[in-house]
Design an enzyme around this catalytic site. Sequence first.
Site, PDB file in Angstrom:
ATOM      1  CG  ASP A  78      -1.980   1.028   1.261  1.00  0.00           C
ATOM      2  OD1 ASP A  78      -2.937   0.998   0.475  1.00  0.00           O
ATOM      3  OD2 ASP A  78      -1.821   1.928   2.105  1.00  0.00           O
ATOM      4  CE1 TYR A  97       3.478   7.562   4.847  1.00  0.00           C
ATOM      5  CE2 TYR A  97       2.634   8.870   6.662  1.00  0.00           C
ATOM      6  CZ  TYR A  97       3.540   7.959   6.163  1.00  0.00           C
ATOM      7  OH  TYR A  97       4.514   7.438   6.976  1.00  0.00           O
ATOM      8  CG  HIS A 101      -5.632  -3.141  -0.057  1.00  0.00           C
ATOM      9  ND1 HIS A 101      -5.112  -2.719  -1.274  1.00  0.00           N
ATOM     10  CD2 HIS A 101      -5.144  -2.271   0.876  1.00  0.00           C
ATOM     11  CE1 HIS A 101      -4.349  -1.662  -1.092  1.00  0.00           C
ATOM     12  NE2 HIS A 101      -4.350  -1.364   0.203  1.00  0.00           N
TER      13      HIS A 101
END
Length: 306
Positions: free
Chosen positions: A109, A216, A281
């Site tokens: 990720d 981020y 994910h």
Amino acid sequence: MAPDESVVQIEGPWTHRAVHAGGTRFHVVEAGEGPLVLLLHGFPQFWWTWRNQLVSLPKAGYRAVAADLRGYGGSDKPPRGYDLPTLAADATGLIRALGETGAIVVGHDWGGLLAWTMAVHEPKCVRRLVAVSAAHPLRLRSALLTDPFGQLKASVQTFGHQLPLLPEHRLRRREGALVGRLLDEWSRPGWPDPETARIYREAFRIPAVAHSALEYHRWFGRSQLRPDGRRYARAMRTEIEAPTLHLHGALDPRLLPRTAQGSSRYVAAPYRWRLLEGAGHFPHEEIPDVFDTELLGWLADPEPDR
């Protein structure tokens, strides 16, 4: 009452310690001896996402080090420095602080975006690159523009993170319930179990973690039209010379497989793509045995194929 950093000091067949790099203190978890494998987590997690690999990698003869990224877990949470070039400098500084000149870098990720960036900005530090559930940053940016009913739709929540204050509040309230919901929505059916979700929810409620983690997203979104973002994009056009393994869950609704697969155009070195059936994910947690078979098999190959 918000938990403190002690909640990430989870015991296991590993060692916790603090490592200083570039004036920032990082909490790292280490196990094994051999070639260094640096493990970089994503959102909304912390080092513990690599707990399975902190066992399997040492058994295979590697020194595995999982770090809490800047702003997460037990690492420092400064008010700035959440752009990918700075984060890449953090990680390469960590490699040197661990006594090595280079490492195998595995990123999931946001940790994956960071790993791609390291391979361009500090190519000598990245001996091999493993991207997990993470497209090359330029491929991701392109997909957001050209795939409005696919990747753009899947990323709508990220755009909501651009707002001030409210996203932090939503992630912390009700004992981090939204963190648990995101993990559930982005993964295969049946993962995570309640205890795993509780641990991630607790860690995300450590003071300043929610804000730092969202910074981020804010940098990535807001920098697209700023000079620093344009400089970053120009630099990222450089082809990657590190052998690359790209692992992706077939059921990933967060970062679509078709978005990630287009990343191969940025890699000049041998590149291997593996779509992992039955995973969303978080394949390294959802199907760790399958994930580790792919990872360790590729690491053992002295000349990985394309």
